[in-house]
Write a protein that holds these residues in place. Structure first.
Motif, PDB file in Angstrom:
ATOM      1  N   GLU A 161      75.410 166.891  51.462  1.00 18.66           N
ATOM      2  CA  GLU A 161      74.758 167.311  50.220  1.00 18.66           C
ATOM      3  C   GLU A 161      75.807 167.621  49.160  1.00 18.66           C
ATOM      4  N   ALA A 162      75.513 167.202  47.941  1.00 16.92           N
ATOM      5  CA  ALA A 162      76.431 167.465  46.831  1.00 16.92           C
ATOM      6  C   ALA A 162      76.406 168.953  46.487  1.00 16.92           C
ATOM      7  N   SER A 163      77.536 169.479  46.106  1.00 14.87           N
ATOM      8  CA  SER A 163      77.633 170.899  45.782  1.00 14.87           C
ATOM      9  C   SER A 163      76.895 171.203  44.478  1.00 14.87           C
ATOM     10  N   LEU A 164      76.400 172.417  44.382  1.00 16.18           N
ATOM     11  CA  LEU A 164      75.709 172.868  43.179  1.00 16.18           C
ATOM     12  C   LEU A 164      76.747 173.315  42.159  1.00 16.18           C
ATOM     13  N   PRO A 165      76.811 172.671  40.995  1.00 18.45           N
ATOM     14  CA  PRO A 165      77.824 173.079  40.000  1.00 18.45           C
ATOM     15  C   PRO A 165      77.591 174.517  39.539  1.00 18.45           C
ATOM     16  N   LYS A 166      78.665 175.298  39.547  1.00 14.72           N
ATOM     17  CA  LYS A 166      78.543 176.672  39.051  1.00 14.72           C
ATOM     18  C   LYS A 166      78.382 176.696  37.536  1.00 14.72           C
ATOM     19  N   MET A 211      89.511 162.934  33.660  1.00 14.79           N
ATOM     20  CA  MET A 211      88.612 162.519  32.590  1.00 14.79           C
ATOM     21  C   MET A 211      88.232 163.736  31.745  1.00 14.79           C
ATOM     22  N   ARG A 212      88.247 163.546  30.426  1.00 15.05           N
ATOM     23  CA  ARG A 212      87.928 164.676  29.563  1.00 15.05           C
ATOM     24  C   ARG A 212      86.414 164.892  29.431  1.00 15.05           C
ATOM     25  N   THR A 213      85.656 163.843  29.084  1.00 20.09           N
ATOM     26  CA  THR A 213      84.220 164.012  28.842  1.00 20.09           C
ATOM     27  C   THR A 213      83.429 162.927  29.563  1.00 20.09           C
ATOM     28  N   ALA A 214      82.388 163.345  30.268  1.00 19.51           N
ATOM     29  CA  ALA A 214      81.503 162.409  30.965  1.00 19.51           C
ATOM     30  C   ALA A 214      80.053 162.704  30.601  1.00 19.51           C
ATOM     31  N   ILE A 215      79.254 161.672  30.557  1.00 22.12           N
ATOM     32  CA  ILE A 215      77.813 161.805  30.361  1.00 22.12           C
ATOM     33  C   ILE A 215      77.130 161.631  31.706  1.00 22.12           C
ATOM     34  N   VAL A 216      76.168 162.495  32.005  1.00 25.06           N
ATOM     35  CA  VAL A 216      75.312 162.318  33.175  1.00 25.06           C
ATOM     36  C   VAL A 216      73.948 161.899  32.667  1.00 25.06           C
ATOM     37  N   LEU A 217      73.575 160.651  32.930  1.00 26.90           N
ATOM     38  CA  LEU A 217      72.279 160.134  32.510  1.00 26.90           C
ATOM     39  C   LEU A 217      71.256 160.403  33.603  1.00 26.90           C
ATOM     40  N   PHE A 218      70.357 161.352  33.365  1.00 27.63           N
ATOM     41  CA  PHE A 218      69.283 161.641  34.315  1.00 27.63           C
ATOM     42  C   PHE A 218      68.183 160.596  34.162  1.00 27.63           C
ATOM     43  N   THR A 234      79.599 165.179  40.802  1.00 29.63           N
ATOM     44  CA  THR A 234      80.850 164.441  40.647  1.00 29.63           C
ATOM     45  C   THR A 234      81.382 164.564  39.225  1.00 29.63           C
ATOM     46  N   ALA A 235      80.481 164.461  38.242  1.00 30.69           N
ATOM     47  CA  ALA A 235      80.912 164.595  36.849  1.00 30.69           C
ATOM     48  C   ALA A 235      81.515 165.966  36.597  1.00 30.69           C
ATOM     49  N   CYS A 236      80.877 167.005  37.131  1.00 25.63           N
ATOM     50  CA  CYS A 236      81.382 168.366  36.921  1.00 25.63           C
ATOM     51  C   CYS A 236      82.719 168.594  37.625  1.00 25.63           C
ATOM     52  N   ALA A 237      82.949 167.859  38.711  1.00 28.53           N
ATOM     53  CA  ALA A 237      84.202 168.028  39.463  1.00 28.53           C
ATOM     54  C   ALA A 237      85.354 167.229  38.873  1.00 28.53           C
ATOM     55  N   THR A 238      85.042 166.185  38.096  1.00 29.61           N
ATOM     56  CA  THR A 238      86.110 165.287  37.642  1.00 29.61           C
ATOM     57  C   THR A 238      86.310 165.267  36.131  1.00 29.61           C
ATOM     58  N   ALA A 239      85.400 165.860  35.376  1.00 34.56           N
ATOM     59  CA  ALA A 239      85.523 165.844  33.910  1.00 34.56           C
ATOM     60  C   ALA A 239      85.645 167.262  33.379  1.00 34.56           C
TER      61      ALA A 239
END
Length: 398
Positions: A160-165, A1-8, A22-27
């Motif tokens: 626990e989900a990983s912290l995006p760098k 996936m090229r671009t994803a939105i994360v809605l907080f 997940t968004a940071c790992a897949t987009a």
């Protein structure tokens, strides 16, 4: 996936945030978004202020990772779809929630996503064990805490989900300005945000082993005060539980996190928890006594421990849990006033006011909810003698 939105929504953090991770790992590109929803504003000036502070802190944390937080105001579904068109997003990630309003929002977002050919996914993170995951034989949810606690303790928790760098924001996105911080009503209210929350958590972990002996000490104030940060997702309850369990003697504190999960699974199965009696056959012959209710909510009952609790609520936007039990019991069992009025008063002031826990605990105390002893009453004088024998709590909040 090229671009994803994360809605907080109620996951205002970067640590252990499954939707963000997940968004940071897949987009290739990720657009963090928060939408101030007018439909939720104005219910509690204290929470409005805490929310604003938490969003502002999230923006700064994201900027520290080379990104930013896109801020909009309006209907979250419409604003998400609009932004997806602007940035060419292919997917939307968000945290799952349990309230009626949140679940309607999820259904609407899913439907609009399908209409606009967007992949929409909802992730865990608001609880330790997902609501609806644990079910007793022959039932859709646990109605009594003790068997739920046994199942919850034996369950396999998610990792626990990983912290995006890095959160790679697309270039040229109009992030929007954050409005001025709204005024709250409680002068001594805690400040919101993941940064403050993590500082408070680190400080609390040094005292977690004393929780069992001290959590009912009204004057000692030896509870974590993490509940507002859990309510807005500035802290991950899973991370809090894991961190606490690394300390000796932490089981009683972690049990309280299980209580939180318990009411989330109750609210998931019984969405009317804020308005209807949960217990079938519950007696609800409440008195109509507006004057008594006004004295209670203003801390003018003449019962010292009750009035002190209500004064603390107004001053701090928070109340010690023991005082919550005493004040709620006094309103419903001594004055005979409808628990829904008390729930509304708490919901107005509390930083941690949410549907599952505020409603579940009020119903528990009123005898309409999950308490196996519905006629339980907390005698205010005996409670004061036992949990504030020196009178320090009453004096502090007189």
């Amino acid at each position: 996936m090229r671009t994803a939105i994360v809605l907080f929504t109620r996951d205002l953090r970067v640590h252990d945030n499954p939707a963000l991770a997940t968004a940071c790992a897949t987009a290739e590109q990720v657009v963090p978004l928060f939408v101030f929803d007018p439909a939720l504003a104005g219910r509690s000036p204290n929470r409005d202020r805490f929310l604003h502070q938490s969003v502002a802190d999230l923006r700064e944390v994201l900027r520290g990772r080379g990104s930013d937080l896109v801020v909009r105001s309006g209907d979250p579904v419409a604003e998400t779809i609009r932004l997806a068109g602007e940035v060419g997003a292919e997917g939307v990630a968000a945290a799952a929630d349990v309230s009626n309003y949140a679940r309607r929002r999820e259904r609407r977002l899913t439907a609009e996503g399908e209409r606009h050919r967007l992949s929409v996914r909802f992730f865990p993170g608001l609880t330790i064990v997902d609501p609806g995951l644990l079910k007793p034989g022959g039932g859709d949810h646990y109605r009594v805490f003790s068997p739920y606690h046994r199942a919850w303790t034996a369950a396999k928790w998610r990792a626990e989900a990983s912290l995006p760098k890095k959160v790679p924001l697309p270039p040229g996105v109009e992030v929007g300005r954050l409005a001025a911080e709204p005024a709250g009503e409680s002068p001594d209210a805690a400040r919101g945000g993941e940064t403050v929350a993590r500082q408070r958590l680190r400080g609390w972990l040094g005292n977690v082993e004393t929780y069992e002996d001290g959590h009912n000490d009204l004057a000692g104030d030896r509870t974590s005060r993490l509940s507002p940060y859990l309510r807005f997702g500035c802290l991950s309850p899973l991370e809090v539980a894991h961190a606490a369990l690394r300390k000796p003697g932490s089981d009683p504190f972690v049990r309280q996190l299980c209580w939180r999960d318990f009411y989330y699974q109750v609210a998931y199965a019984f969405p009317e928890i804020s308005t209807k009696a949960y217990r079938r056959g519950a007696t609800e012959g409440w008195k109509s006594d507006g004057a008594a209710f006004d004295r209670w909510r203003e801390g003018r009952t003449g019962v010292p421990i009750v009035d002190a609790g209500m004064h603390q609520l107004r001053r701090e936007g928070w109340m010690h849990n023991r005082a919550r039990l005493v004040t709620a019991s006094y309103l419903t069992k001594d004055l005979g006033v409808d628990w829904r009025l008390g729930l509304g008063e708490f919901y107005h002031w509390l930083l941690d006011g949410d549907v599952p826990n505020n409603s579940g605990n009020w119903q528990w105390t009123a005898g309409t909810g999950n308490d196996t002893r519905p006629y339980r009453r907390f005698n205010p004088e005996r409670q004061r003698e036992r949990y504030d024998p020196s009178g320090s709590y009453v004096e502090r909040y007189s």
